[in-house]
Design an enzyme around this catalytic site. Structure first.
Site, PDB file in Angstrom:
ATOM      1  N   ALA A 291       0.812  -1.214   0.000  1.00 43.97           N
ATOM      2  CA  ALA A 291       0.000   0.000   0.000  1.00 43.97           C
ATOM      3  C   ALA A 291       0.848   1.267   0.000  1.00 43.97           C
ATOM      4  CB  ALA A 291      -0.933   0.012   1.210  1.00 43.97           C
ATOM      5  N   LYS A 292       2.127   1.138   0.350  1.00 41.81           N
ATOM      6  CA  LYS A 292       3.088   2.252   0.319  1.00 41.81           C
ATOM      7  C   LYS A 292       2.554   3.489   1.021  1.00 41.81           C
ATOM      8  CE  LYS A 292       5.352   0.605  -3.911  1.00 41.81           C
ATOM      9  NZ  LYS A 292       4.436  -0.514  -4.239  1.00 41.81           N
ATOM     10  N   ARG A 293       2.048   3.309   2.231  1.00 40.75           N
ATOM     11  CA  ARG A 293       1.504   4.421   2.984  1.00 40.75           C
ATOM     12  C   ARG A 293       2.618   5.248   3.619  1.00 40.75           C
ATOM     13  NH1 ARG A 293      -2.578   2.881   0.310  1.00 40.75           N
ATOM     14  NH2 ARG A 293      -4.604   2.604   1.308  1.00 40.75           N
TER      15      ARG A 293
END
Length: 303
Positions: free
Chosen positions: A102-104
């Site tokens: 999700a590369k938050r």
């Protein structure tokens, strides 16, 4: 140094065991429209669900890690997120570790909310690990680091990514002479200090990047390595890219496996071939590096 709750087996330990037992392979679950079409599926909720359940049924009992890319589910709205929840639940129940791609990355309470979405034990999307971006400052990841410690989960932090655009930030040199990417790796080494057999906080390092011997990849944590297959890297490239740290590499393959669907048997065969080739290459590269560094007069460093 922090320690995990005694009742929780840390992600790093679970990942080490899974890679030793099943082979060091992560397969992405990336249901983009063109791949659904290749499978003869419509680009709709029914196609998304059929695709995801087929991948889980074929691979979750066999590969170490499955990595759903949340964006390909989120594009369908709440119904797509519901499919993602079921995908995570079924994959974990079948024994695969799930890395949510999700590369938050954010600050303060917003970063804490992202962490709670994926790293809180009772969250519908709870995953074994989460990909995160440190480019608002590594310290901004503190809520995710703290909740991961509490829940026995892990993080994969973007450090040296395979996309060409990443270099303008990741290879930029700080006033202290270190690059931004090297600084991220150093932070991870600190977080993982003393953890055995493997720390739970890893880096994303592209398998397509070539010689990285100028970087210290020995962070006592896993290195998620995208780029195998469609992006052009091969298992044979891994020792040259990662050197002695190759033993902790988790190569990620998506289209190289998924294009063999929708037949379950061919999906399994493709994943097994990749896992066997990667295992053989990693073991050969590790042995070669150890022999090289032990040789009289030999220079140490990445092979």
């Amino acid at each position: 140094m922090k320690s995990h709750p005694t009742s929780v087996t840390p992600f790093g330990a679970r990942l080490r065991r899974a890679m030793d037992e099943r082979g060091p392979l992560c397969v992405g679950i990336d249901p983009h429209a063109s791949l659904l079409a290749e499978w003869g599926l419509d680009d709709d909720i029914a196609g998304l669900e059929r695709f995801s359940r087929t991948v889980v049924a074929a691979l979750a009992e066999r590969v170490a890690v499955l990595k759903p890319q949340s964006a390909f589910f989120e594009r369908f709205g709440s119904r797509g997120v519901a499919v993602l929840e079921k995908t995570v639940e079924e994959a974990r129940a079948a024994g695969a570790l799930v890395v949510m791609d999700a590369k938050r990355g954010d600050i303060g309470s917003t970063m804490a909310a992202y962490a709670e979405s994926f790293l809180r034990k009772d969250a519908p999307l709870f995953s074994d690990a989460l990909t995160v971006s440190p480019y608002l400052g590594f310290g901004a990841l503190a809520p995710a680091l703290e909740l991961a410690w509490e829940s026995g989960a892990g993080l994969f932090v973007l450090a040296l990514t395979s996309n060409p655009e990443g270099a303008e930030i990741q290879h930029a040199v700080r006033p202290d002479g270190r690059t931004v990417g090297a600084t991220i790796l150093a932070h991870l080494a600190t977080e993982n200090a003393g953890q055995e057999p493997l720390g739970s906080f890893g880096a994303v390092v592209g398998a397509t990047l070539g010689d990285l011997s100028s970087y210290d990849l020995e962070v006592n944590g896993p290195l998620l390595a995208p780029g195998i297959g469609a992006q052009g890297a091969t298992p044979a490239d891994l020792p040259g890219v990662f050197g002695a740290a190759v033993r902790n590499v988790v190569p990620s393959v998506s289209r190289g496996v998924l294009r063999h669907g929708p037949d379950v048997v061919t999906l399994r065969d493709a994943a097994e071939r990749f896992a066997d080739e990667i295992r053989a290459t990693v073991e050969s590269g590790r042995d070669g590096h150890e022999d090289h560094t032990a040789a009289p007069g030999g220079a140490s460093g990445a092979s």
